[in-house]
Design an enzyme around this catalytic site. Structure first.
Site, PDB file in Angstrom:
ATOM      1  N   GLU A 249       0.838  -1.201   0.000  1.00  0.00           N
ATOM      2  CA  GLU A 249       0.000   0.000   0.000  1.00  0.00           C
ATOM      3  C   GLU A 249       0.872   1.250   0.000  1.00  0.00           C
ATOM      4  O   GLU A 249       1.996   1.233   0.489  1.00  0.00           O
ATOM      5  CB  GLU A 249      -0.867   0.042   1.274  1.00  0.00           C
ATOM      6  N   LYS A 251       2.175   4.640   1.424  1.00  0.00           N
ATOM      7  CA  LYS A 251       2.267   5.149   2.802  1.00  0.00           C
ATOM      8  C   LYS A 251       2.052   6.660   2.751  1.00  0.00           C
ATOM      9  O   LYS A 251       2.864   7.386   2.196  1.00  0.00           O
ATOM     10  CB  LYS A 251       3.630   4.817   3.401  1.00  0.00           C
ATOM     11  N   ARG A 256      -3.416  10.010  11.145  1.00  0.00           N
ATOM     12  CA  ARG A 256      -4.077   8.717  11.302  1.00  0.00           C
ATOM     13  C   ARG A 256      -5.428   8.895  11.995  1.00  0.00           C
ATOM     14  O   ARG A 256      -5.509   9.578  13.016  1.00  0.00           O
ATOM     15  CB  ARG A 256      -3.197   7.775  12.111  1.00  0.00           C
ATOM     16  N   ARG A 271      -4.242   9.018  16.539  1.00  0.00           N
ATOM     17  CA  ARG A 271      -3.290   7.954  16.836  1.00  0.00           C
ATOM     18  C   ARG A 271      -3.040   7.806  18.341  1.00  0.00           C
ATOM     19  O   ARG A 271      -2.799   6.729  18.861  1.00  0.00           O
ATOM     20  CB  ARG A 271      -2.014   8.360  16.124  1.00  0.00           C
ATOM     21  N   GLU A 300      -5.723   7.110   6.749  1.00  0.00           N
ATOM     22  CA  GLU A 300      -4.813   8.252   6.885  1.00  0.00           C
ATOM     23  C   GLU A 300      -5.443   9.418   6.133  1.00  0.00           C
ATOM     24  O   GLU A 300      -5.765   9.296   4.945  1.00  0.00           O
ATOM     25  CB  GLU A 300      -3.463   7.850   6.275  1.00  0.00           C
ATOM     26  N   PHE A 340      -7.174   2.111   5.252  1.00  0.00           N
ATOM     27  CA  PHE A 340      -6.264   0.976   5.085  1.00  0.00           C
ATOM     28  C   PHE A 340      -6.623  -0.237   5.956  1.00  0.00           C
ATOM     29  O   PHE A 340      -5.973  -1.272   5.851  1.00  0.00           O
ATOM     30  CB  PHE A 340      -4.801   1.382   5.270  1.00  0.00           C
ATOM     31  N   ARG A 414       3.905  -3.768  17.633  1.00  0.00           N
ATOM     32  CA  ARG A 414       4.750  -3.607  16.461  1.00  0.00           C
ATOM     33  C   ARG A 414       5.094  -5.002  15.967  1.00  0.00           C
ATOM     34  O   ARG A 414       5.778  -5.749  16.643  1.00  0.00           O
ATOM     35  CB  ARG A 414       6.022  -2.836  16.849  1.00  0.00           C
ATOM     36  N   LYS A 420       7.282  -1.207   6.859  1.00  0.00           N
ATOM     37  CA  LYS A 420       7.354   0.058   6.136  1.00  0.00           C
ATOM     38  C   LYS A 420       8.703   0.202   5.438  1.00  0.00           C
ATOM     39  O   LYS A 420       9.720  -0.316   5.901  1.00  0.00           O
ATOM     40  CB  LYS A 420       7.146   1.241   7.093  1.00  0.00           C
TER      41      LYS A 420
HETATM   42  P1  AMP Z   1       5.628   5.388  11.091  1.00  0.00           P
HETATM   43  O1  AMP Z   1       4.893   6.509  11.749  1.00  0.00           O
HETATM   44  O2  AMP Z   1       6.698   5.828  10.158  1.00  0.00           O
HETATM   45  O3  AMP Z   1       6.071   4.311  12.049  1.00  0.00           O
HETATM   46  O4  AMP Z   1       4.587   4.654  10.131  1.00  0.00           O
HETATM   47  C1  AMP Z   1       3.369   4.152  10.596  1.00  0.00           C
HETATM   48  C2  AMP Z   1       2.243   5.100  10.250  1.00  0.00           C
HETATM   49  O5  AMP Z   1       2.062   5.223   8.845  1.00  0.00           O
HETATM   50  C3  AMP Z   1       0.911   4.621  10.718  1.00  0.00           C
HETATM   51  O6  AMP Z   1       0.721   4.963  12.064  1.00  0.00           O
HETATM   52  C4  AMP Z   1      -0.069   5.353   9.826  1.00  0.00           C
HETATM   53  O7  AMP Z   1      -0.422   6.576  10.444  1.00  0.00           O
HETATM   54  C5  AMP Z   1       0.743   5.691   8.611  1.00  0.00           C
HETATM   55  N1  AMP Z   1       0.261   5.103   7.346  1.00  0.00           N
HETATM   56  C6  AMP Z   1       0.233   5.749   6.181  1.00  0.00           C
HETATM   57  N2  AMP Z   1      -0.211   4.974   5.190  1.00  0.00           N
HETATM   58  C7  AMP Z   1      -0.495   3.767   5.732  1.00  0.00           C
HETATM   59  C8  AMP Z   1      -0.993   2.531   5.216  1.00  0.00           C
HETATM   60  N3  AMP Z   1      -1.286   2.370   3.922  1.00  0.00           N
HETATM   61  N4  AMP Z   1      -1.139   1.507   6.093  1.00  0.00           N
HETATM   62  C9  AMP Z   1      -0.842   1.651   7.417  1.00  0.00           C
HETATM   63  N5  AMP Z   1      -0.368   2.794   7.935  1.00  0.00           N
HETATM   64  C10 AMP Z   1      -0.194   3.851   7.131  1.00  0.00           C
END
Ligand code: AMP
Length: 576
Positions: A249, A251, A256, A271, A300, A340, A414, A420
């Site tokens: 998907e 990102k 969120r 979040r 998101e 998502f 986690r 990611k």
């Molecule tokens: P990070 O904040 O870098 O750890 O990445 C996780 C965050 O990416 C999640 O908490 C979501 O807010 C965001 N996010 C954006 N796009 C997506 C997606 N397609 N699936 C899940 N999370 C996503």
């Protein structure tokens, strides 16, 4: 009835100990003396809250008011109380000392039980409108009049938000299991229940009513779930190796949102699980139009300009919201919610269903202009994954999220269910999220806020400690410096956070409350930072620089020491 004096005694015991096992036993002892009607309230008190964050119930009593109540209880003039506080650095210690030698005593004092203290605090929190400050002070004074010095210490710390017993949620979960079963065997069930409702008091109450309710615990509308978190891998090959065929998907670097609907009622949660319904009217009305009775889902939100085909980042979206009024901003930069995941539908808890099934529902249900499925593609190999990753970057997105087709929704955890892959910052491999624990002053070169850098820490999940990993001195815009100064000066403390392992001493310690995203070139060993410290060597970031102040992230979500160690491993395999 559980006397509050007993609670204060246990808090005092806990404060003297630092080992988790000991704390668990002491707390379990207290839980055994607690009835079903009391347990939820006691759990909240131990957490230092009155209710879960999404209820918006916050004590809202500043130090100033607490000082007035202390003066009126003890008979000491306000300036004496302030003087003592300046010296002690802790209003709890001040009240303990002054009540011990108070100059006056109320005529009728009565022993307080825990429920009385909890209800009085709740009353203080809920009082609003004209004359409310006077009422709050009066109520607090009434409690202090009935307090022993030790009880007063904890009431005041609670009220001004500095209780910080150092007992984390995992310890409370263990203690509930130990209190009931004599061991930690029920911990996992309890934790799952907590992760899918984010209300530890409620879980404890259900558990006391009937422990079997916990095994059958289900997701419910308007009880937000703890968000699932993503792991990282170094490149597309590593992701495919771990997941095989997976759904990839986009990102989105937005905001969120967890949406809940039942009948006509809709609520949105951030979040951090704070209610944000009022911030996104256009999303709320789109959710109301969905043809389902009940639903919980996640997505998101970010502003998107159709003509320019441009996504705006979280920072830009929020900035726009602040600048324009919400209505105007809605028209000019229409928000889209890229959905998502779906967690609940018409009475059915979907969190245990495999991702693939949940994704089918997402694509079936979200088809409007505002609510759409996140863009995604099924990918079988590393080449395919690399292609989508590049497309994402070309469109100005942050990267991709690869999803394990068979995984359940891993609330609050986690896991490699989501992986990611993000664009890199300069030479940086990745970024971490760290909490600010202290700061340094600069030497005049930087305007307005004489600012020298931030001492930041990550979280060691194994022992519950915060461990320092960097002193961040670069990457700040002037605006960010001013904003940080405003935020940090309000949470300065005299001593380091109780659960912090540190060797460095910043000029000011602060409450570990604010999270920043930090980019770096690589991770090196260090003798002055305590992250993952073995013997004399810990880990530190090389050339750390600020990417963003993440007001949307809570301390619970910062990078962990184990993740840092994994990143060191990734770094080794990358550079050979
Ligand atoms: P990070 O904040 O870098 O750890 O990445 C996780 C965050 O990416 C999640 O908490 C979501 O807010 C965001 N996010 C954006 N796009 C997506 C997606 N397609 N699936 C899940 N999370 C996503």
């Amino acid at each position: 009835m559980l006397p509050f004096s007993r609670v204060a005694e246990v808090f005092f015991e806990i404060e003297k100990r630092s080992g988790r096992l000991e704390m668990t036993d002491v707390l379990a002892g207290l839980f055994k003396e607690t009835s079903t009607q009391e347990i939820d309230k006691l759990v909240y008190l131990v957490q230092g809250i009155l209710a879960p964050p999404y209820t918006g119930i916050d004590l809202g009593v500043g130090e100033r008011f607490a000082i007035e109540a202390i003066a009126s209880t003890t008979g000491y003039p306000k300036n004496e109380v302030e003087k003592n506080y300046k010296k002690s650095g802790d209003l709890g210690n001040t009240v303990e000392e002054l009540i011990g030698k108070r100059k006056q005593r109320a005529l009728l004092t009565q022993e307080m039980d825990m429920v009385y203290v909890y209800s009085s605090l709740l009353e203080v929190a809920k009082t609003s409108g004209t004359g409310s400050q006077e009422h709050k002070i009066k109520k607090l004074t009434e409690m202090l009049n009935n307090s022993t010095p030790l009880e007063a210490k904890y009431i005041v710390r609670f009220v001004v938000g500095t209780l910080r017993l150092g007992v984390g949620d995992p310890t409370i979960l263990d203690a509930l299991s130990v209190a009931h079963k004599g061991d930690k065997s029920l911990r996992e069930e309890l934790e799952r229940a907590y992760n899918i409702c984010a209300d530890l008091g409620y879980v404890a109450r259900q558990f006391y009513e009937d422990p079997k309710l916990i095994a059958k615990f289900k997701v419910q509308p308007f009880r937000p779930l703890m968000p699932a978190l993503a792991e990282r891998e170094k490149d597309p090959e590593a992701i495919i190796e771990r997941l095989g065929t997976c759904e990839v998907e986009m990102k989105y670097d937005g905001f969120r949102i967890q949406g809940h609907k039942k009948g006509d009622k809709v609520e949105l949660y951030s979040r951090k699980l704070e209610k944000t319904t009022h911030m996104f009217p256009e999303i709320v009305s789109a959710i109301k139009k969905l043809k389902v009775k009940e639903i919980i889902f996640e997505g998101e939100a970010l502003a998107y300009n159709e003509q320019k085909k441009r996504y705006y980042s979280f920072q830009e979206t929020m900035h726009r919201k602040r600048k324009h009024d919400i209505g105007a901003a809605s028209e000019e930069f229409p928000l889209k919610l890229f959905v998502f995941d779906i967690l609940y539908l018409d009475g059915k808890d979907l969190t245990e269903q495999p991702y693939q099934e949940r994704r089918k529902l997402v694509e079936k249900i979200f088809k409007s202009d505002v609510l759409k499925p996140s863009e995604s593609k099924l990918v079988k190999d590393a080449d395919g994954l690399e292609k989508i990753f590049q497309t994402a970057l070309n469109e100005g997105l942050e990267g991709i999220m690869a999803k394990d087709l068979k995984a359940p929704y891993t609330a609050g955890k986690r896991k490699f269910a989501w992986i990611k892959l993000k664009k890199s910052y300069g030479k940086a491999v990745d970024t971490i999220d760290a909490v600010i624990v202290g700061y340094y002053l600069g030497h005049g070169a930087r305007v307005e806020f004489d600012f020298g850098g931030l001492l930041v820490a990550v979280q060691n999940e194994d022992n519950g400690k915060l461990e320092t990993i960097a002193k961040v001195g670069y990457g700040f815009s002037e605006l960010e410096m001013v904003e940080l100064e405003k935020m940090l000066s309000k949470v300065k403390t005299h001593a380091p956070p109780k659960n912090l392992d540190h060797k460095l001493e910043p000029e000011f310690w602060v409450e570990p409350k604010y999270v920043i995203e930090v980019a770096f070139d690589d991770i090196t060993t260090s003798s002055i930072h305590t992250c993952g410290m073995k013997g004399e060597k810990g880990y530190a970031l090389r050339f750390p620089r600020l990417v963003n102040i993440r007001t949307d992230k809570s301390v619970k979500e910062i990078t962990t020491t184990n993740e840092v160690i994994e990143m060191v491993e990734l770094q080794r395999t990358k550079t050979g």
